[in-house]
Design a protein around this motif. Structure first.
Motif, PDB file in Angstrom:
ATOM      1  N   UNK A  14       0.805  -1.233   0.000  1.00  0.00           N
ATOM      2  CA  UNK A  14       0.000   0.000   0.000  1.00  0.00           C
ATOM      3  C   UNK A  14       0.827   1.267   0.000  1.00  0.00           C
ATOM      4  N   UNK A  15       0.239   2.316   0.623  1.00  0.00           N
ATOM      5  CA  UNK A  15       0.838   3.653   0.558  1.00  0.00           C
ATOM      6  C   UNK A  15       2.284   3.687   1.055  1.00  0.00           C
ATOM      7  N   UNK A  16       2.541   2.978   2.162  1.00  0.00           N
ATOM      8  CA  UNK A  16       3.894   3.027   2.737  1.00  0.00           C
ATOM      9  C   UNK A  16       4.914   2.451   1.762  1.00  0.00           C
ATOM     10  N   UNK A  17       4.534   1.380   1.056  1.00  0.00           N
ATOM     11  CA  UNK A  17       5.469   0.758   0.115  1.00  0.00           C
ATOM     12  C   UNK A  17       5.812   1.735  -1.002  1.00  0.00           C
ATOM     13  N   UNK A  18       4.790   2.436  -1.507  1.00  0.00           N
ATOM     14  CA  UNK A  18       5.048   3.400  -2.596  1.00  0.00           C
ATOM     15  C   UNK A  18       5.986   4.501  -2.150  1.00  0.00           C
ATOM     16  N   UNK A  20       8.109   4.358   0.272  1.00  0.00           N
ATOM     17  CA  UNK A  20       9.426   3.779   0.550  1.00  0.00           C
ATOM     18  C   UNK A  20      10.225   3.643  -0.740  1.00  0.00           C
ATOM     19  N   UNK A  21       9.538   3.170  -1.804  1.00  0.00           N
ATOM     20  CA  UNK A  21      10.243   3.014  -3.079  1.00  0.00           C
ATOM     21  C   UNK A  21      10.715   4.360  -3.610  1.00  0.00           C
ATOM     22  N   UNK A  22       9.882   5.391  -3.421  1.00  0.00           N
ATOM     23  CA  UNK A  22      10.291   6.742  -3.868  1.00  0.00           C
ATOM     24  C   UNK A  22      11.534   7.191  -3.110  1.00  0.00           C
ATOM     25  N   UNK A  23      11.559   6.918  -1.805  1.00  0.00           N
ATOM     26  CA  UNK A  23      12.706   7.322  -0.986  1.00  0.00           C
ATOM     27  C   UNK A  23      13.960   6.535  -1.391  1.00  0.00           C
ATOM     28  N   UNK A  24      13.786   5.231  -1.613  1.00  0.00           N
ATOM     29  CA  UNK A  24      14.945   4.416  -2.003  1.00  0.00           C
ATOM     30  C   UNK A  24      15.477   4.859  -3.363  1.00  0.00           C
ATOM     31  N   UNK A  25      14.571   5.267  -4.251  1.00  0.00           N
ATOM     32  CA  UNK A  25      15.012   5.751  -5.564  1.00  0.00           C
ATOM     33  C   UNK A  25      15.900   6.974  -5.421  1.00  0.00           C
ATOM     34  N   UNK A  26      15.568   7.817  -4.440  1.00  0.00           N
ATOM     35  CA  UNK A  26      16.369   9.028  -4.215  1.00  0.00           C
ATOM     36  C   UNK A  26      17.812   8.693  -3.853  1.00  0.00           C
ATOM     37  N   UNK A  27      18.021   7.529  -3.228  1.00  0.00           N
ATOM     38  CA  UNK A  27      19.401   7.169  -2.868  1.00  0.00           C
ATOM     39  C   UNK A  27      19.969   6.136  -3.846  1.00  0.00           C
ATOM     40  N   UNK A  28      19.305   6.030  -5.001  1.00  0.00           N
ATOM     41  CA  UNK A  28      19.856   5.220  -6.096  1.00  0.00           C
ATOM     42  C   UNK A  28      19.478   3.759  -6.080  1.00  0.00           C
ATOM     43  N   UNK A  29      18.580   3.340  -5.169  1.00  0.00           N
ATOM     44  CA  UNK A  29      18.149   1.935  -5.158  1.00  0.00           C
ATOM     45  C   UNK A  29      16.790   1.864  -5.839  1.00  0.00           C
ATOM     46  N   UNK A  30      16.785   1.229  -7.006  1.00  0.00           N
ATOM     47  CA  UNK A  30      15.535   1.204  -7.771  1.00  0.00           C
ATOM     48  C   UNK A  30      15.024  -0.227  -7.929  1.00  0.00           C
ATOM     49  N   UNK A  31      13.739  -0.347  -8.175  1.00  0.00           N
ATOM     50  CA  UNK A  31      13.164  -1.664  -8.492  1.00  0.00           C
ATOM     51  C   UNK A  31      11.946  -1.436  -9.375  1.00  0.00           C
ATOM     52  N   UNK A  32      12.240  -1.284 -10.677  1.00  0.00           N
ATOM     53  CA  UNK A  32      11.206  -0.938 -11.661  1.00  0.00           C
ATOM     54  C   UNK A  32      10.005  -1.875 -11.612  1.00  0.00           C
ATOM     55  N   UNK A  33      10.312  -3.175 -11.542  1.00  0.00           N
ATOM     56  CA  UNK A  33       9.254  -4.204 -11.595  1.00  0.00           C
ATOM     57  C   UNK A  33       8.146  -3.978 -10.574  1.00  0.00           C
ATOM     58  N   UNK A  34       8.528  -3.402  -9.434  1.00  0.00           N
ATOM     59  CA  UNK A  34       7.554  -3.262  -8.346  1.00  0.00           C
ATOM     60  C   UNK A  34       6.484  -2.222  -8.626  1.00  0.00           C
ATOM     61  N   UNK A  36       4.705  -2.088 -11.233  1.00  0.00           N
ATOM     62  CA  UNK A  36       3.625  -2.691 -12.020  1.00  0.00           C
ATOM     63  C   UNK A  36       2.514  -3.155 -11.079  1.00  0.00           C
ATOM     64  N   UNK A  37       1.443  -2.350 -11.027  1.00  0.00           N
ATOM     65  CA  UNK A  37       0.358  -2.614 -10.059  1.00  0.00           C
ATOM     66  C   UNK A  37      -0.416  -3.897 -10.370  1.00  0.00           C
ATOM     67  N   UNK A  38      -0.365  -4.342 -11.657  1.00  0.00           N
ATOM     68  CA  UNK A  38      -1.133  -5.537 -12.039  1.00  0.00           C
ATOM     69  C   UNK A  38      -0.383  -6.827 -11.747  1.00  0.00           C
ATOM     70  N   UNK A  39       0.887  -6.700 -11.424  1.00  0.00           N
ATOM     71  CA  UNK A  39       1.696  -7.894 -11.225  1.00  0.00           C
ATOM     72  C   UNK A  39       1.282  -8.654  -9.964  1.00  0.00           C
ATOM     73  N   UNK A  40       1.281  -9.973 -10.053  1.00  0.00           N
ATOM     74  CA  UNK A  40       0.986 -10.814  -8.880  1.00  0.00           C
ATOM     75  C   UNK A  40       2.276 -11.415  -8.325  1.00  0.00           C
ATOM     76  N   UNK A  41       3.375 -10.950  -8.874  1.00  0.00           N
ATOM     77  CA  UNK A  41       4.671 -11.456  -8.422  1.00  0.00           C
ATOM     78  C   UNK A  41       4.906 -11.022  -6.984  1.00  0.00           C
ATOM     79  N   UNK A  42       5.586 -11.840  -6.206  1.00  0.00           N
ATOM     80  CA  UNK A  42       5.750 -11.528  -4.784  1.00  0.00           C
ATOM     81  C   UNK A  42       7.158 -11.062  -4.416  1.00  0.00           C
TER      82      UNK A  42
END
Ligand code: PRP
Length: 217
Positions: A14-18, A20-34, A36-42
């Protein structure tokens, strides 16, 4: 996969994950795949950064971190207090700000003042119990619910609720009020106690980078 090489993050869905990803992106840690809101990957792996991410239900995040299935978790302070797991709580991430409150109809204020034996509905029975028994010294009956807790007083299941208040609009739309404030809350970074030793360098760098990014906000 030798998971020892990876830094594994458990994020509450949910909101916290989004955020968190924005914050991690700021320090250069990215995860594009995540994204994708339609993905059922875990589980999502970033080979370049040797990081793994997985999304779980918020209350499960401290469990994954305590047992070392994740090195790091991001979860609300409410969940940390409720779950009371053996993890290190190392950083206030400064988002997800809200309050844990006792709420109900205005008429319930009297019941609280006079320490009546009332019914309290909550998704957070441990927080509710600690507040009423240890802080207020008031005997109450606690009823565990799993969501839409505001229904409790509306359908006369309970006199009051203990729940998170963020904007206050759910309370307002249902004719309820904040009656007492228990504590302020925000998103926190938690770390597994063994990982803190074994992956010390990576975790220290991560924390320093995150503190830097938060200071720029
Ligand atoms: C949370 C909380 C309140 C609401 C508060 O519920 O339990 O119901 O948000 O937010 P507000 O003050 O901005 O209105 P959530 O949306 O997580 O769903 P739930 O009720 O199913 O737990």
């Amino acid at each position: 996969m030798n998971t020892d090489q990876y830094l594994t993050f458990a994020l509450g869905k949910g909101r916290l994950a989004e955020k968190t990803l924005q914050l991690l992106e700021k320090i250069g840690i990215t995860c594009e795949e995540m994204h994708d809101k339609d993905s059922r990957k875990l589980i999502f792996v970033n080979e370049a950064f040797k990081t793994r991410f997985f999304l779980s239900k918020g209350p499960d995040v401290p469990t994954y971190v305590e047992y070392g299935a994740a090195d790091i978790g991001v979860v609300g302070e409410d969940t940390i207090l409720e779950e009371n797991r053996r993890v290190y709580e190392v950083l206030d991430l400064g988002f997800g700000n809200c309050r844990m409150c006792v709420c109900g109809p205005e008429s319930a204020r009297e019941l609280l003042l006079h320490h009546e034996r009332i019914r309290v509905a909550s998704k957070y029975p441990n927080i509710a119990k600690d507040y009423f028994y240890n802080k207020k010294h008031q005997t109450v009956d606690i009823i565990k619910l799993n969501g839409s807790v505001e229904l409790g007083p509306l359908v006369e299941l309970s006199d009051v609720i203990v729940d998170i208040v963020e904007t206050g609009s759910t309370l307002k739309e249902n004719g309820l009020q904040v009656l007492e404030e228990i504590c302020p809350l925000s998103a926190r970074l938690i770390v597994n106690q063994v990982s803190m030793q074994m992956k010390q360098e990576r975790i220290k760098k991560l924390l320093a980078d995150l503190r830097g990014a938060l200071a720029e906000n």
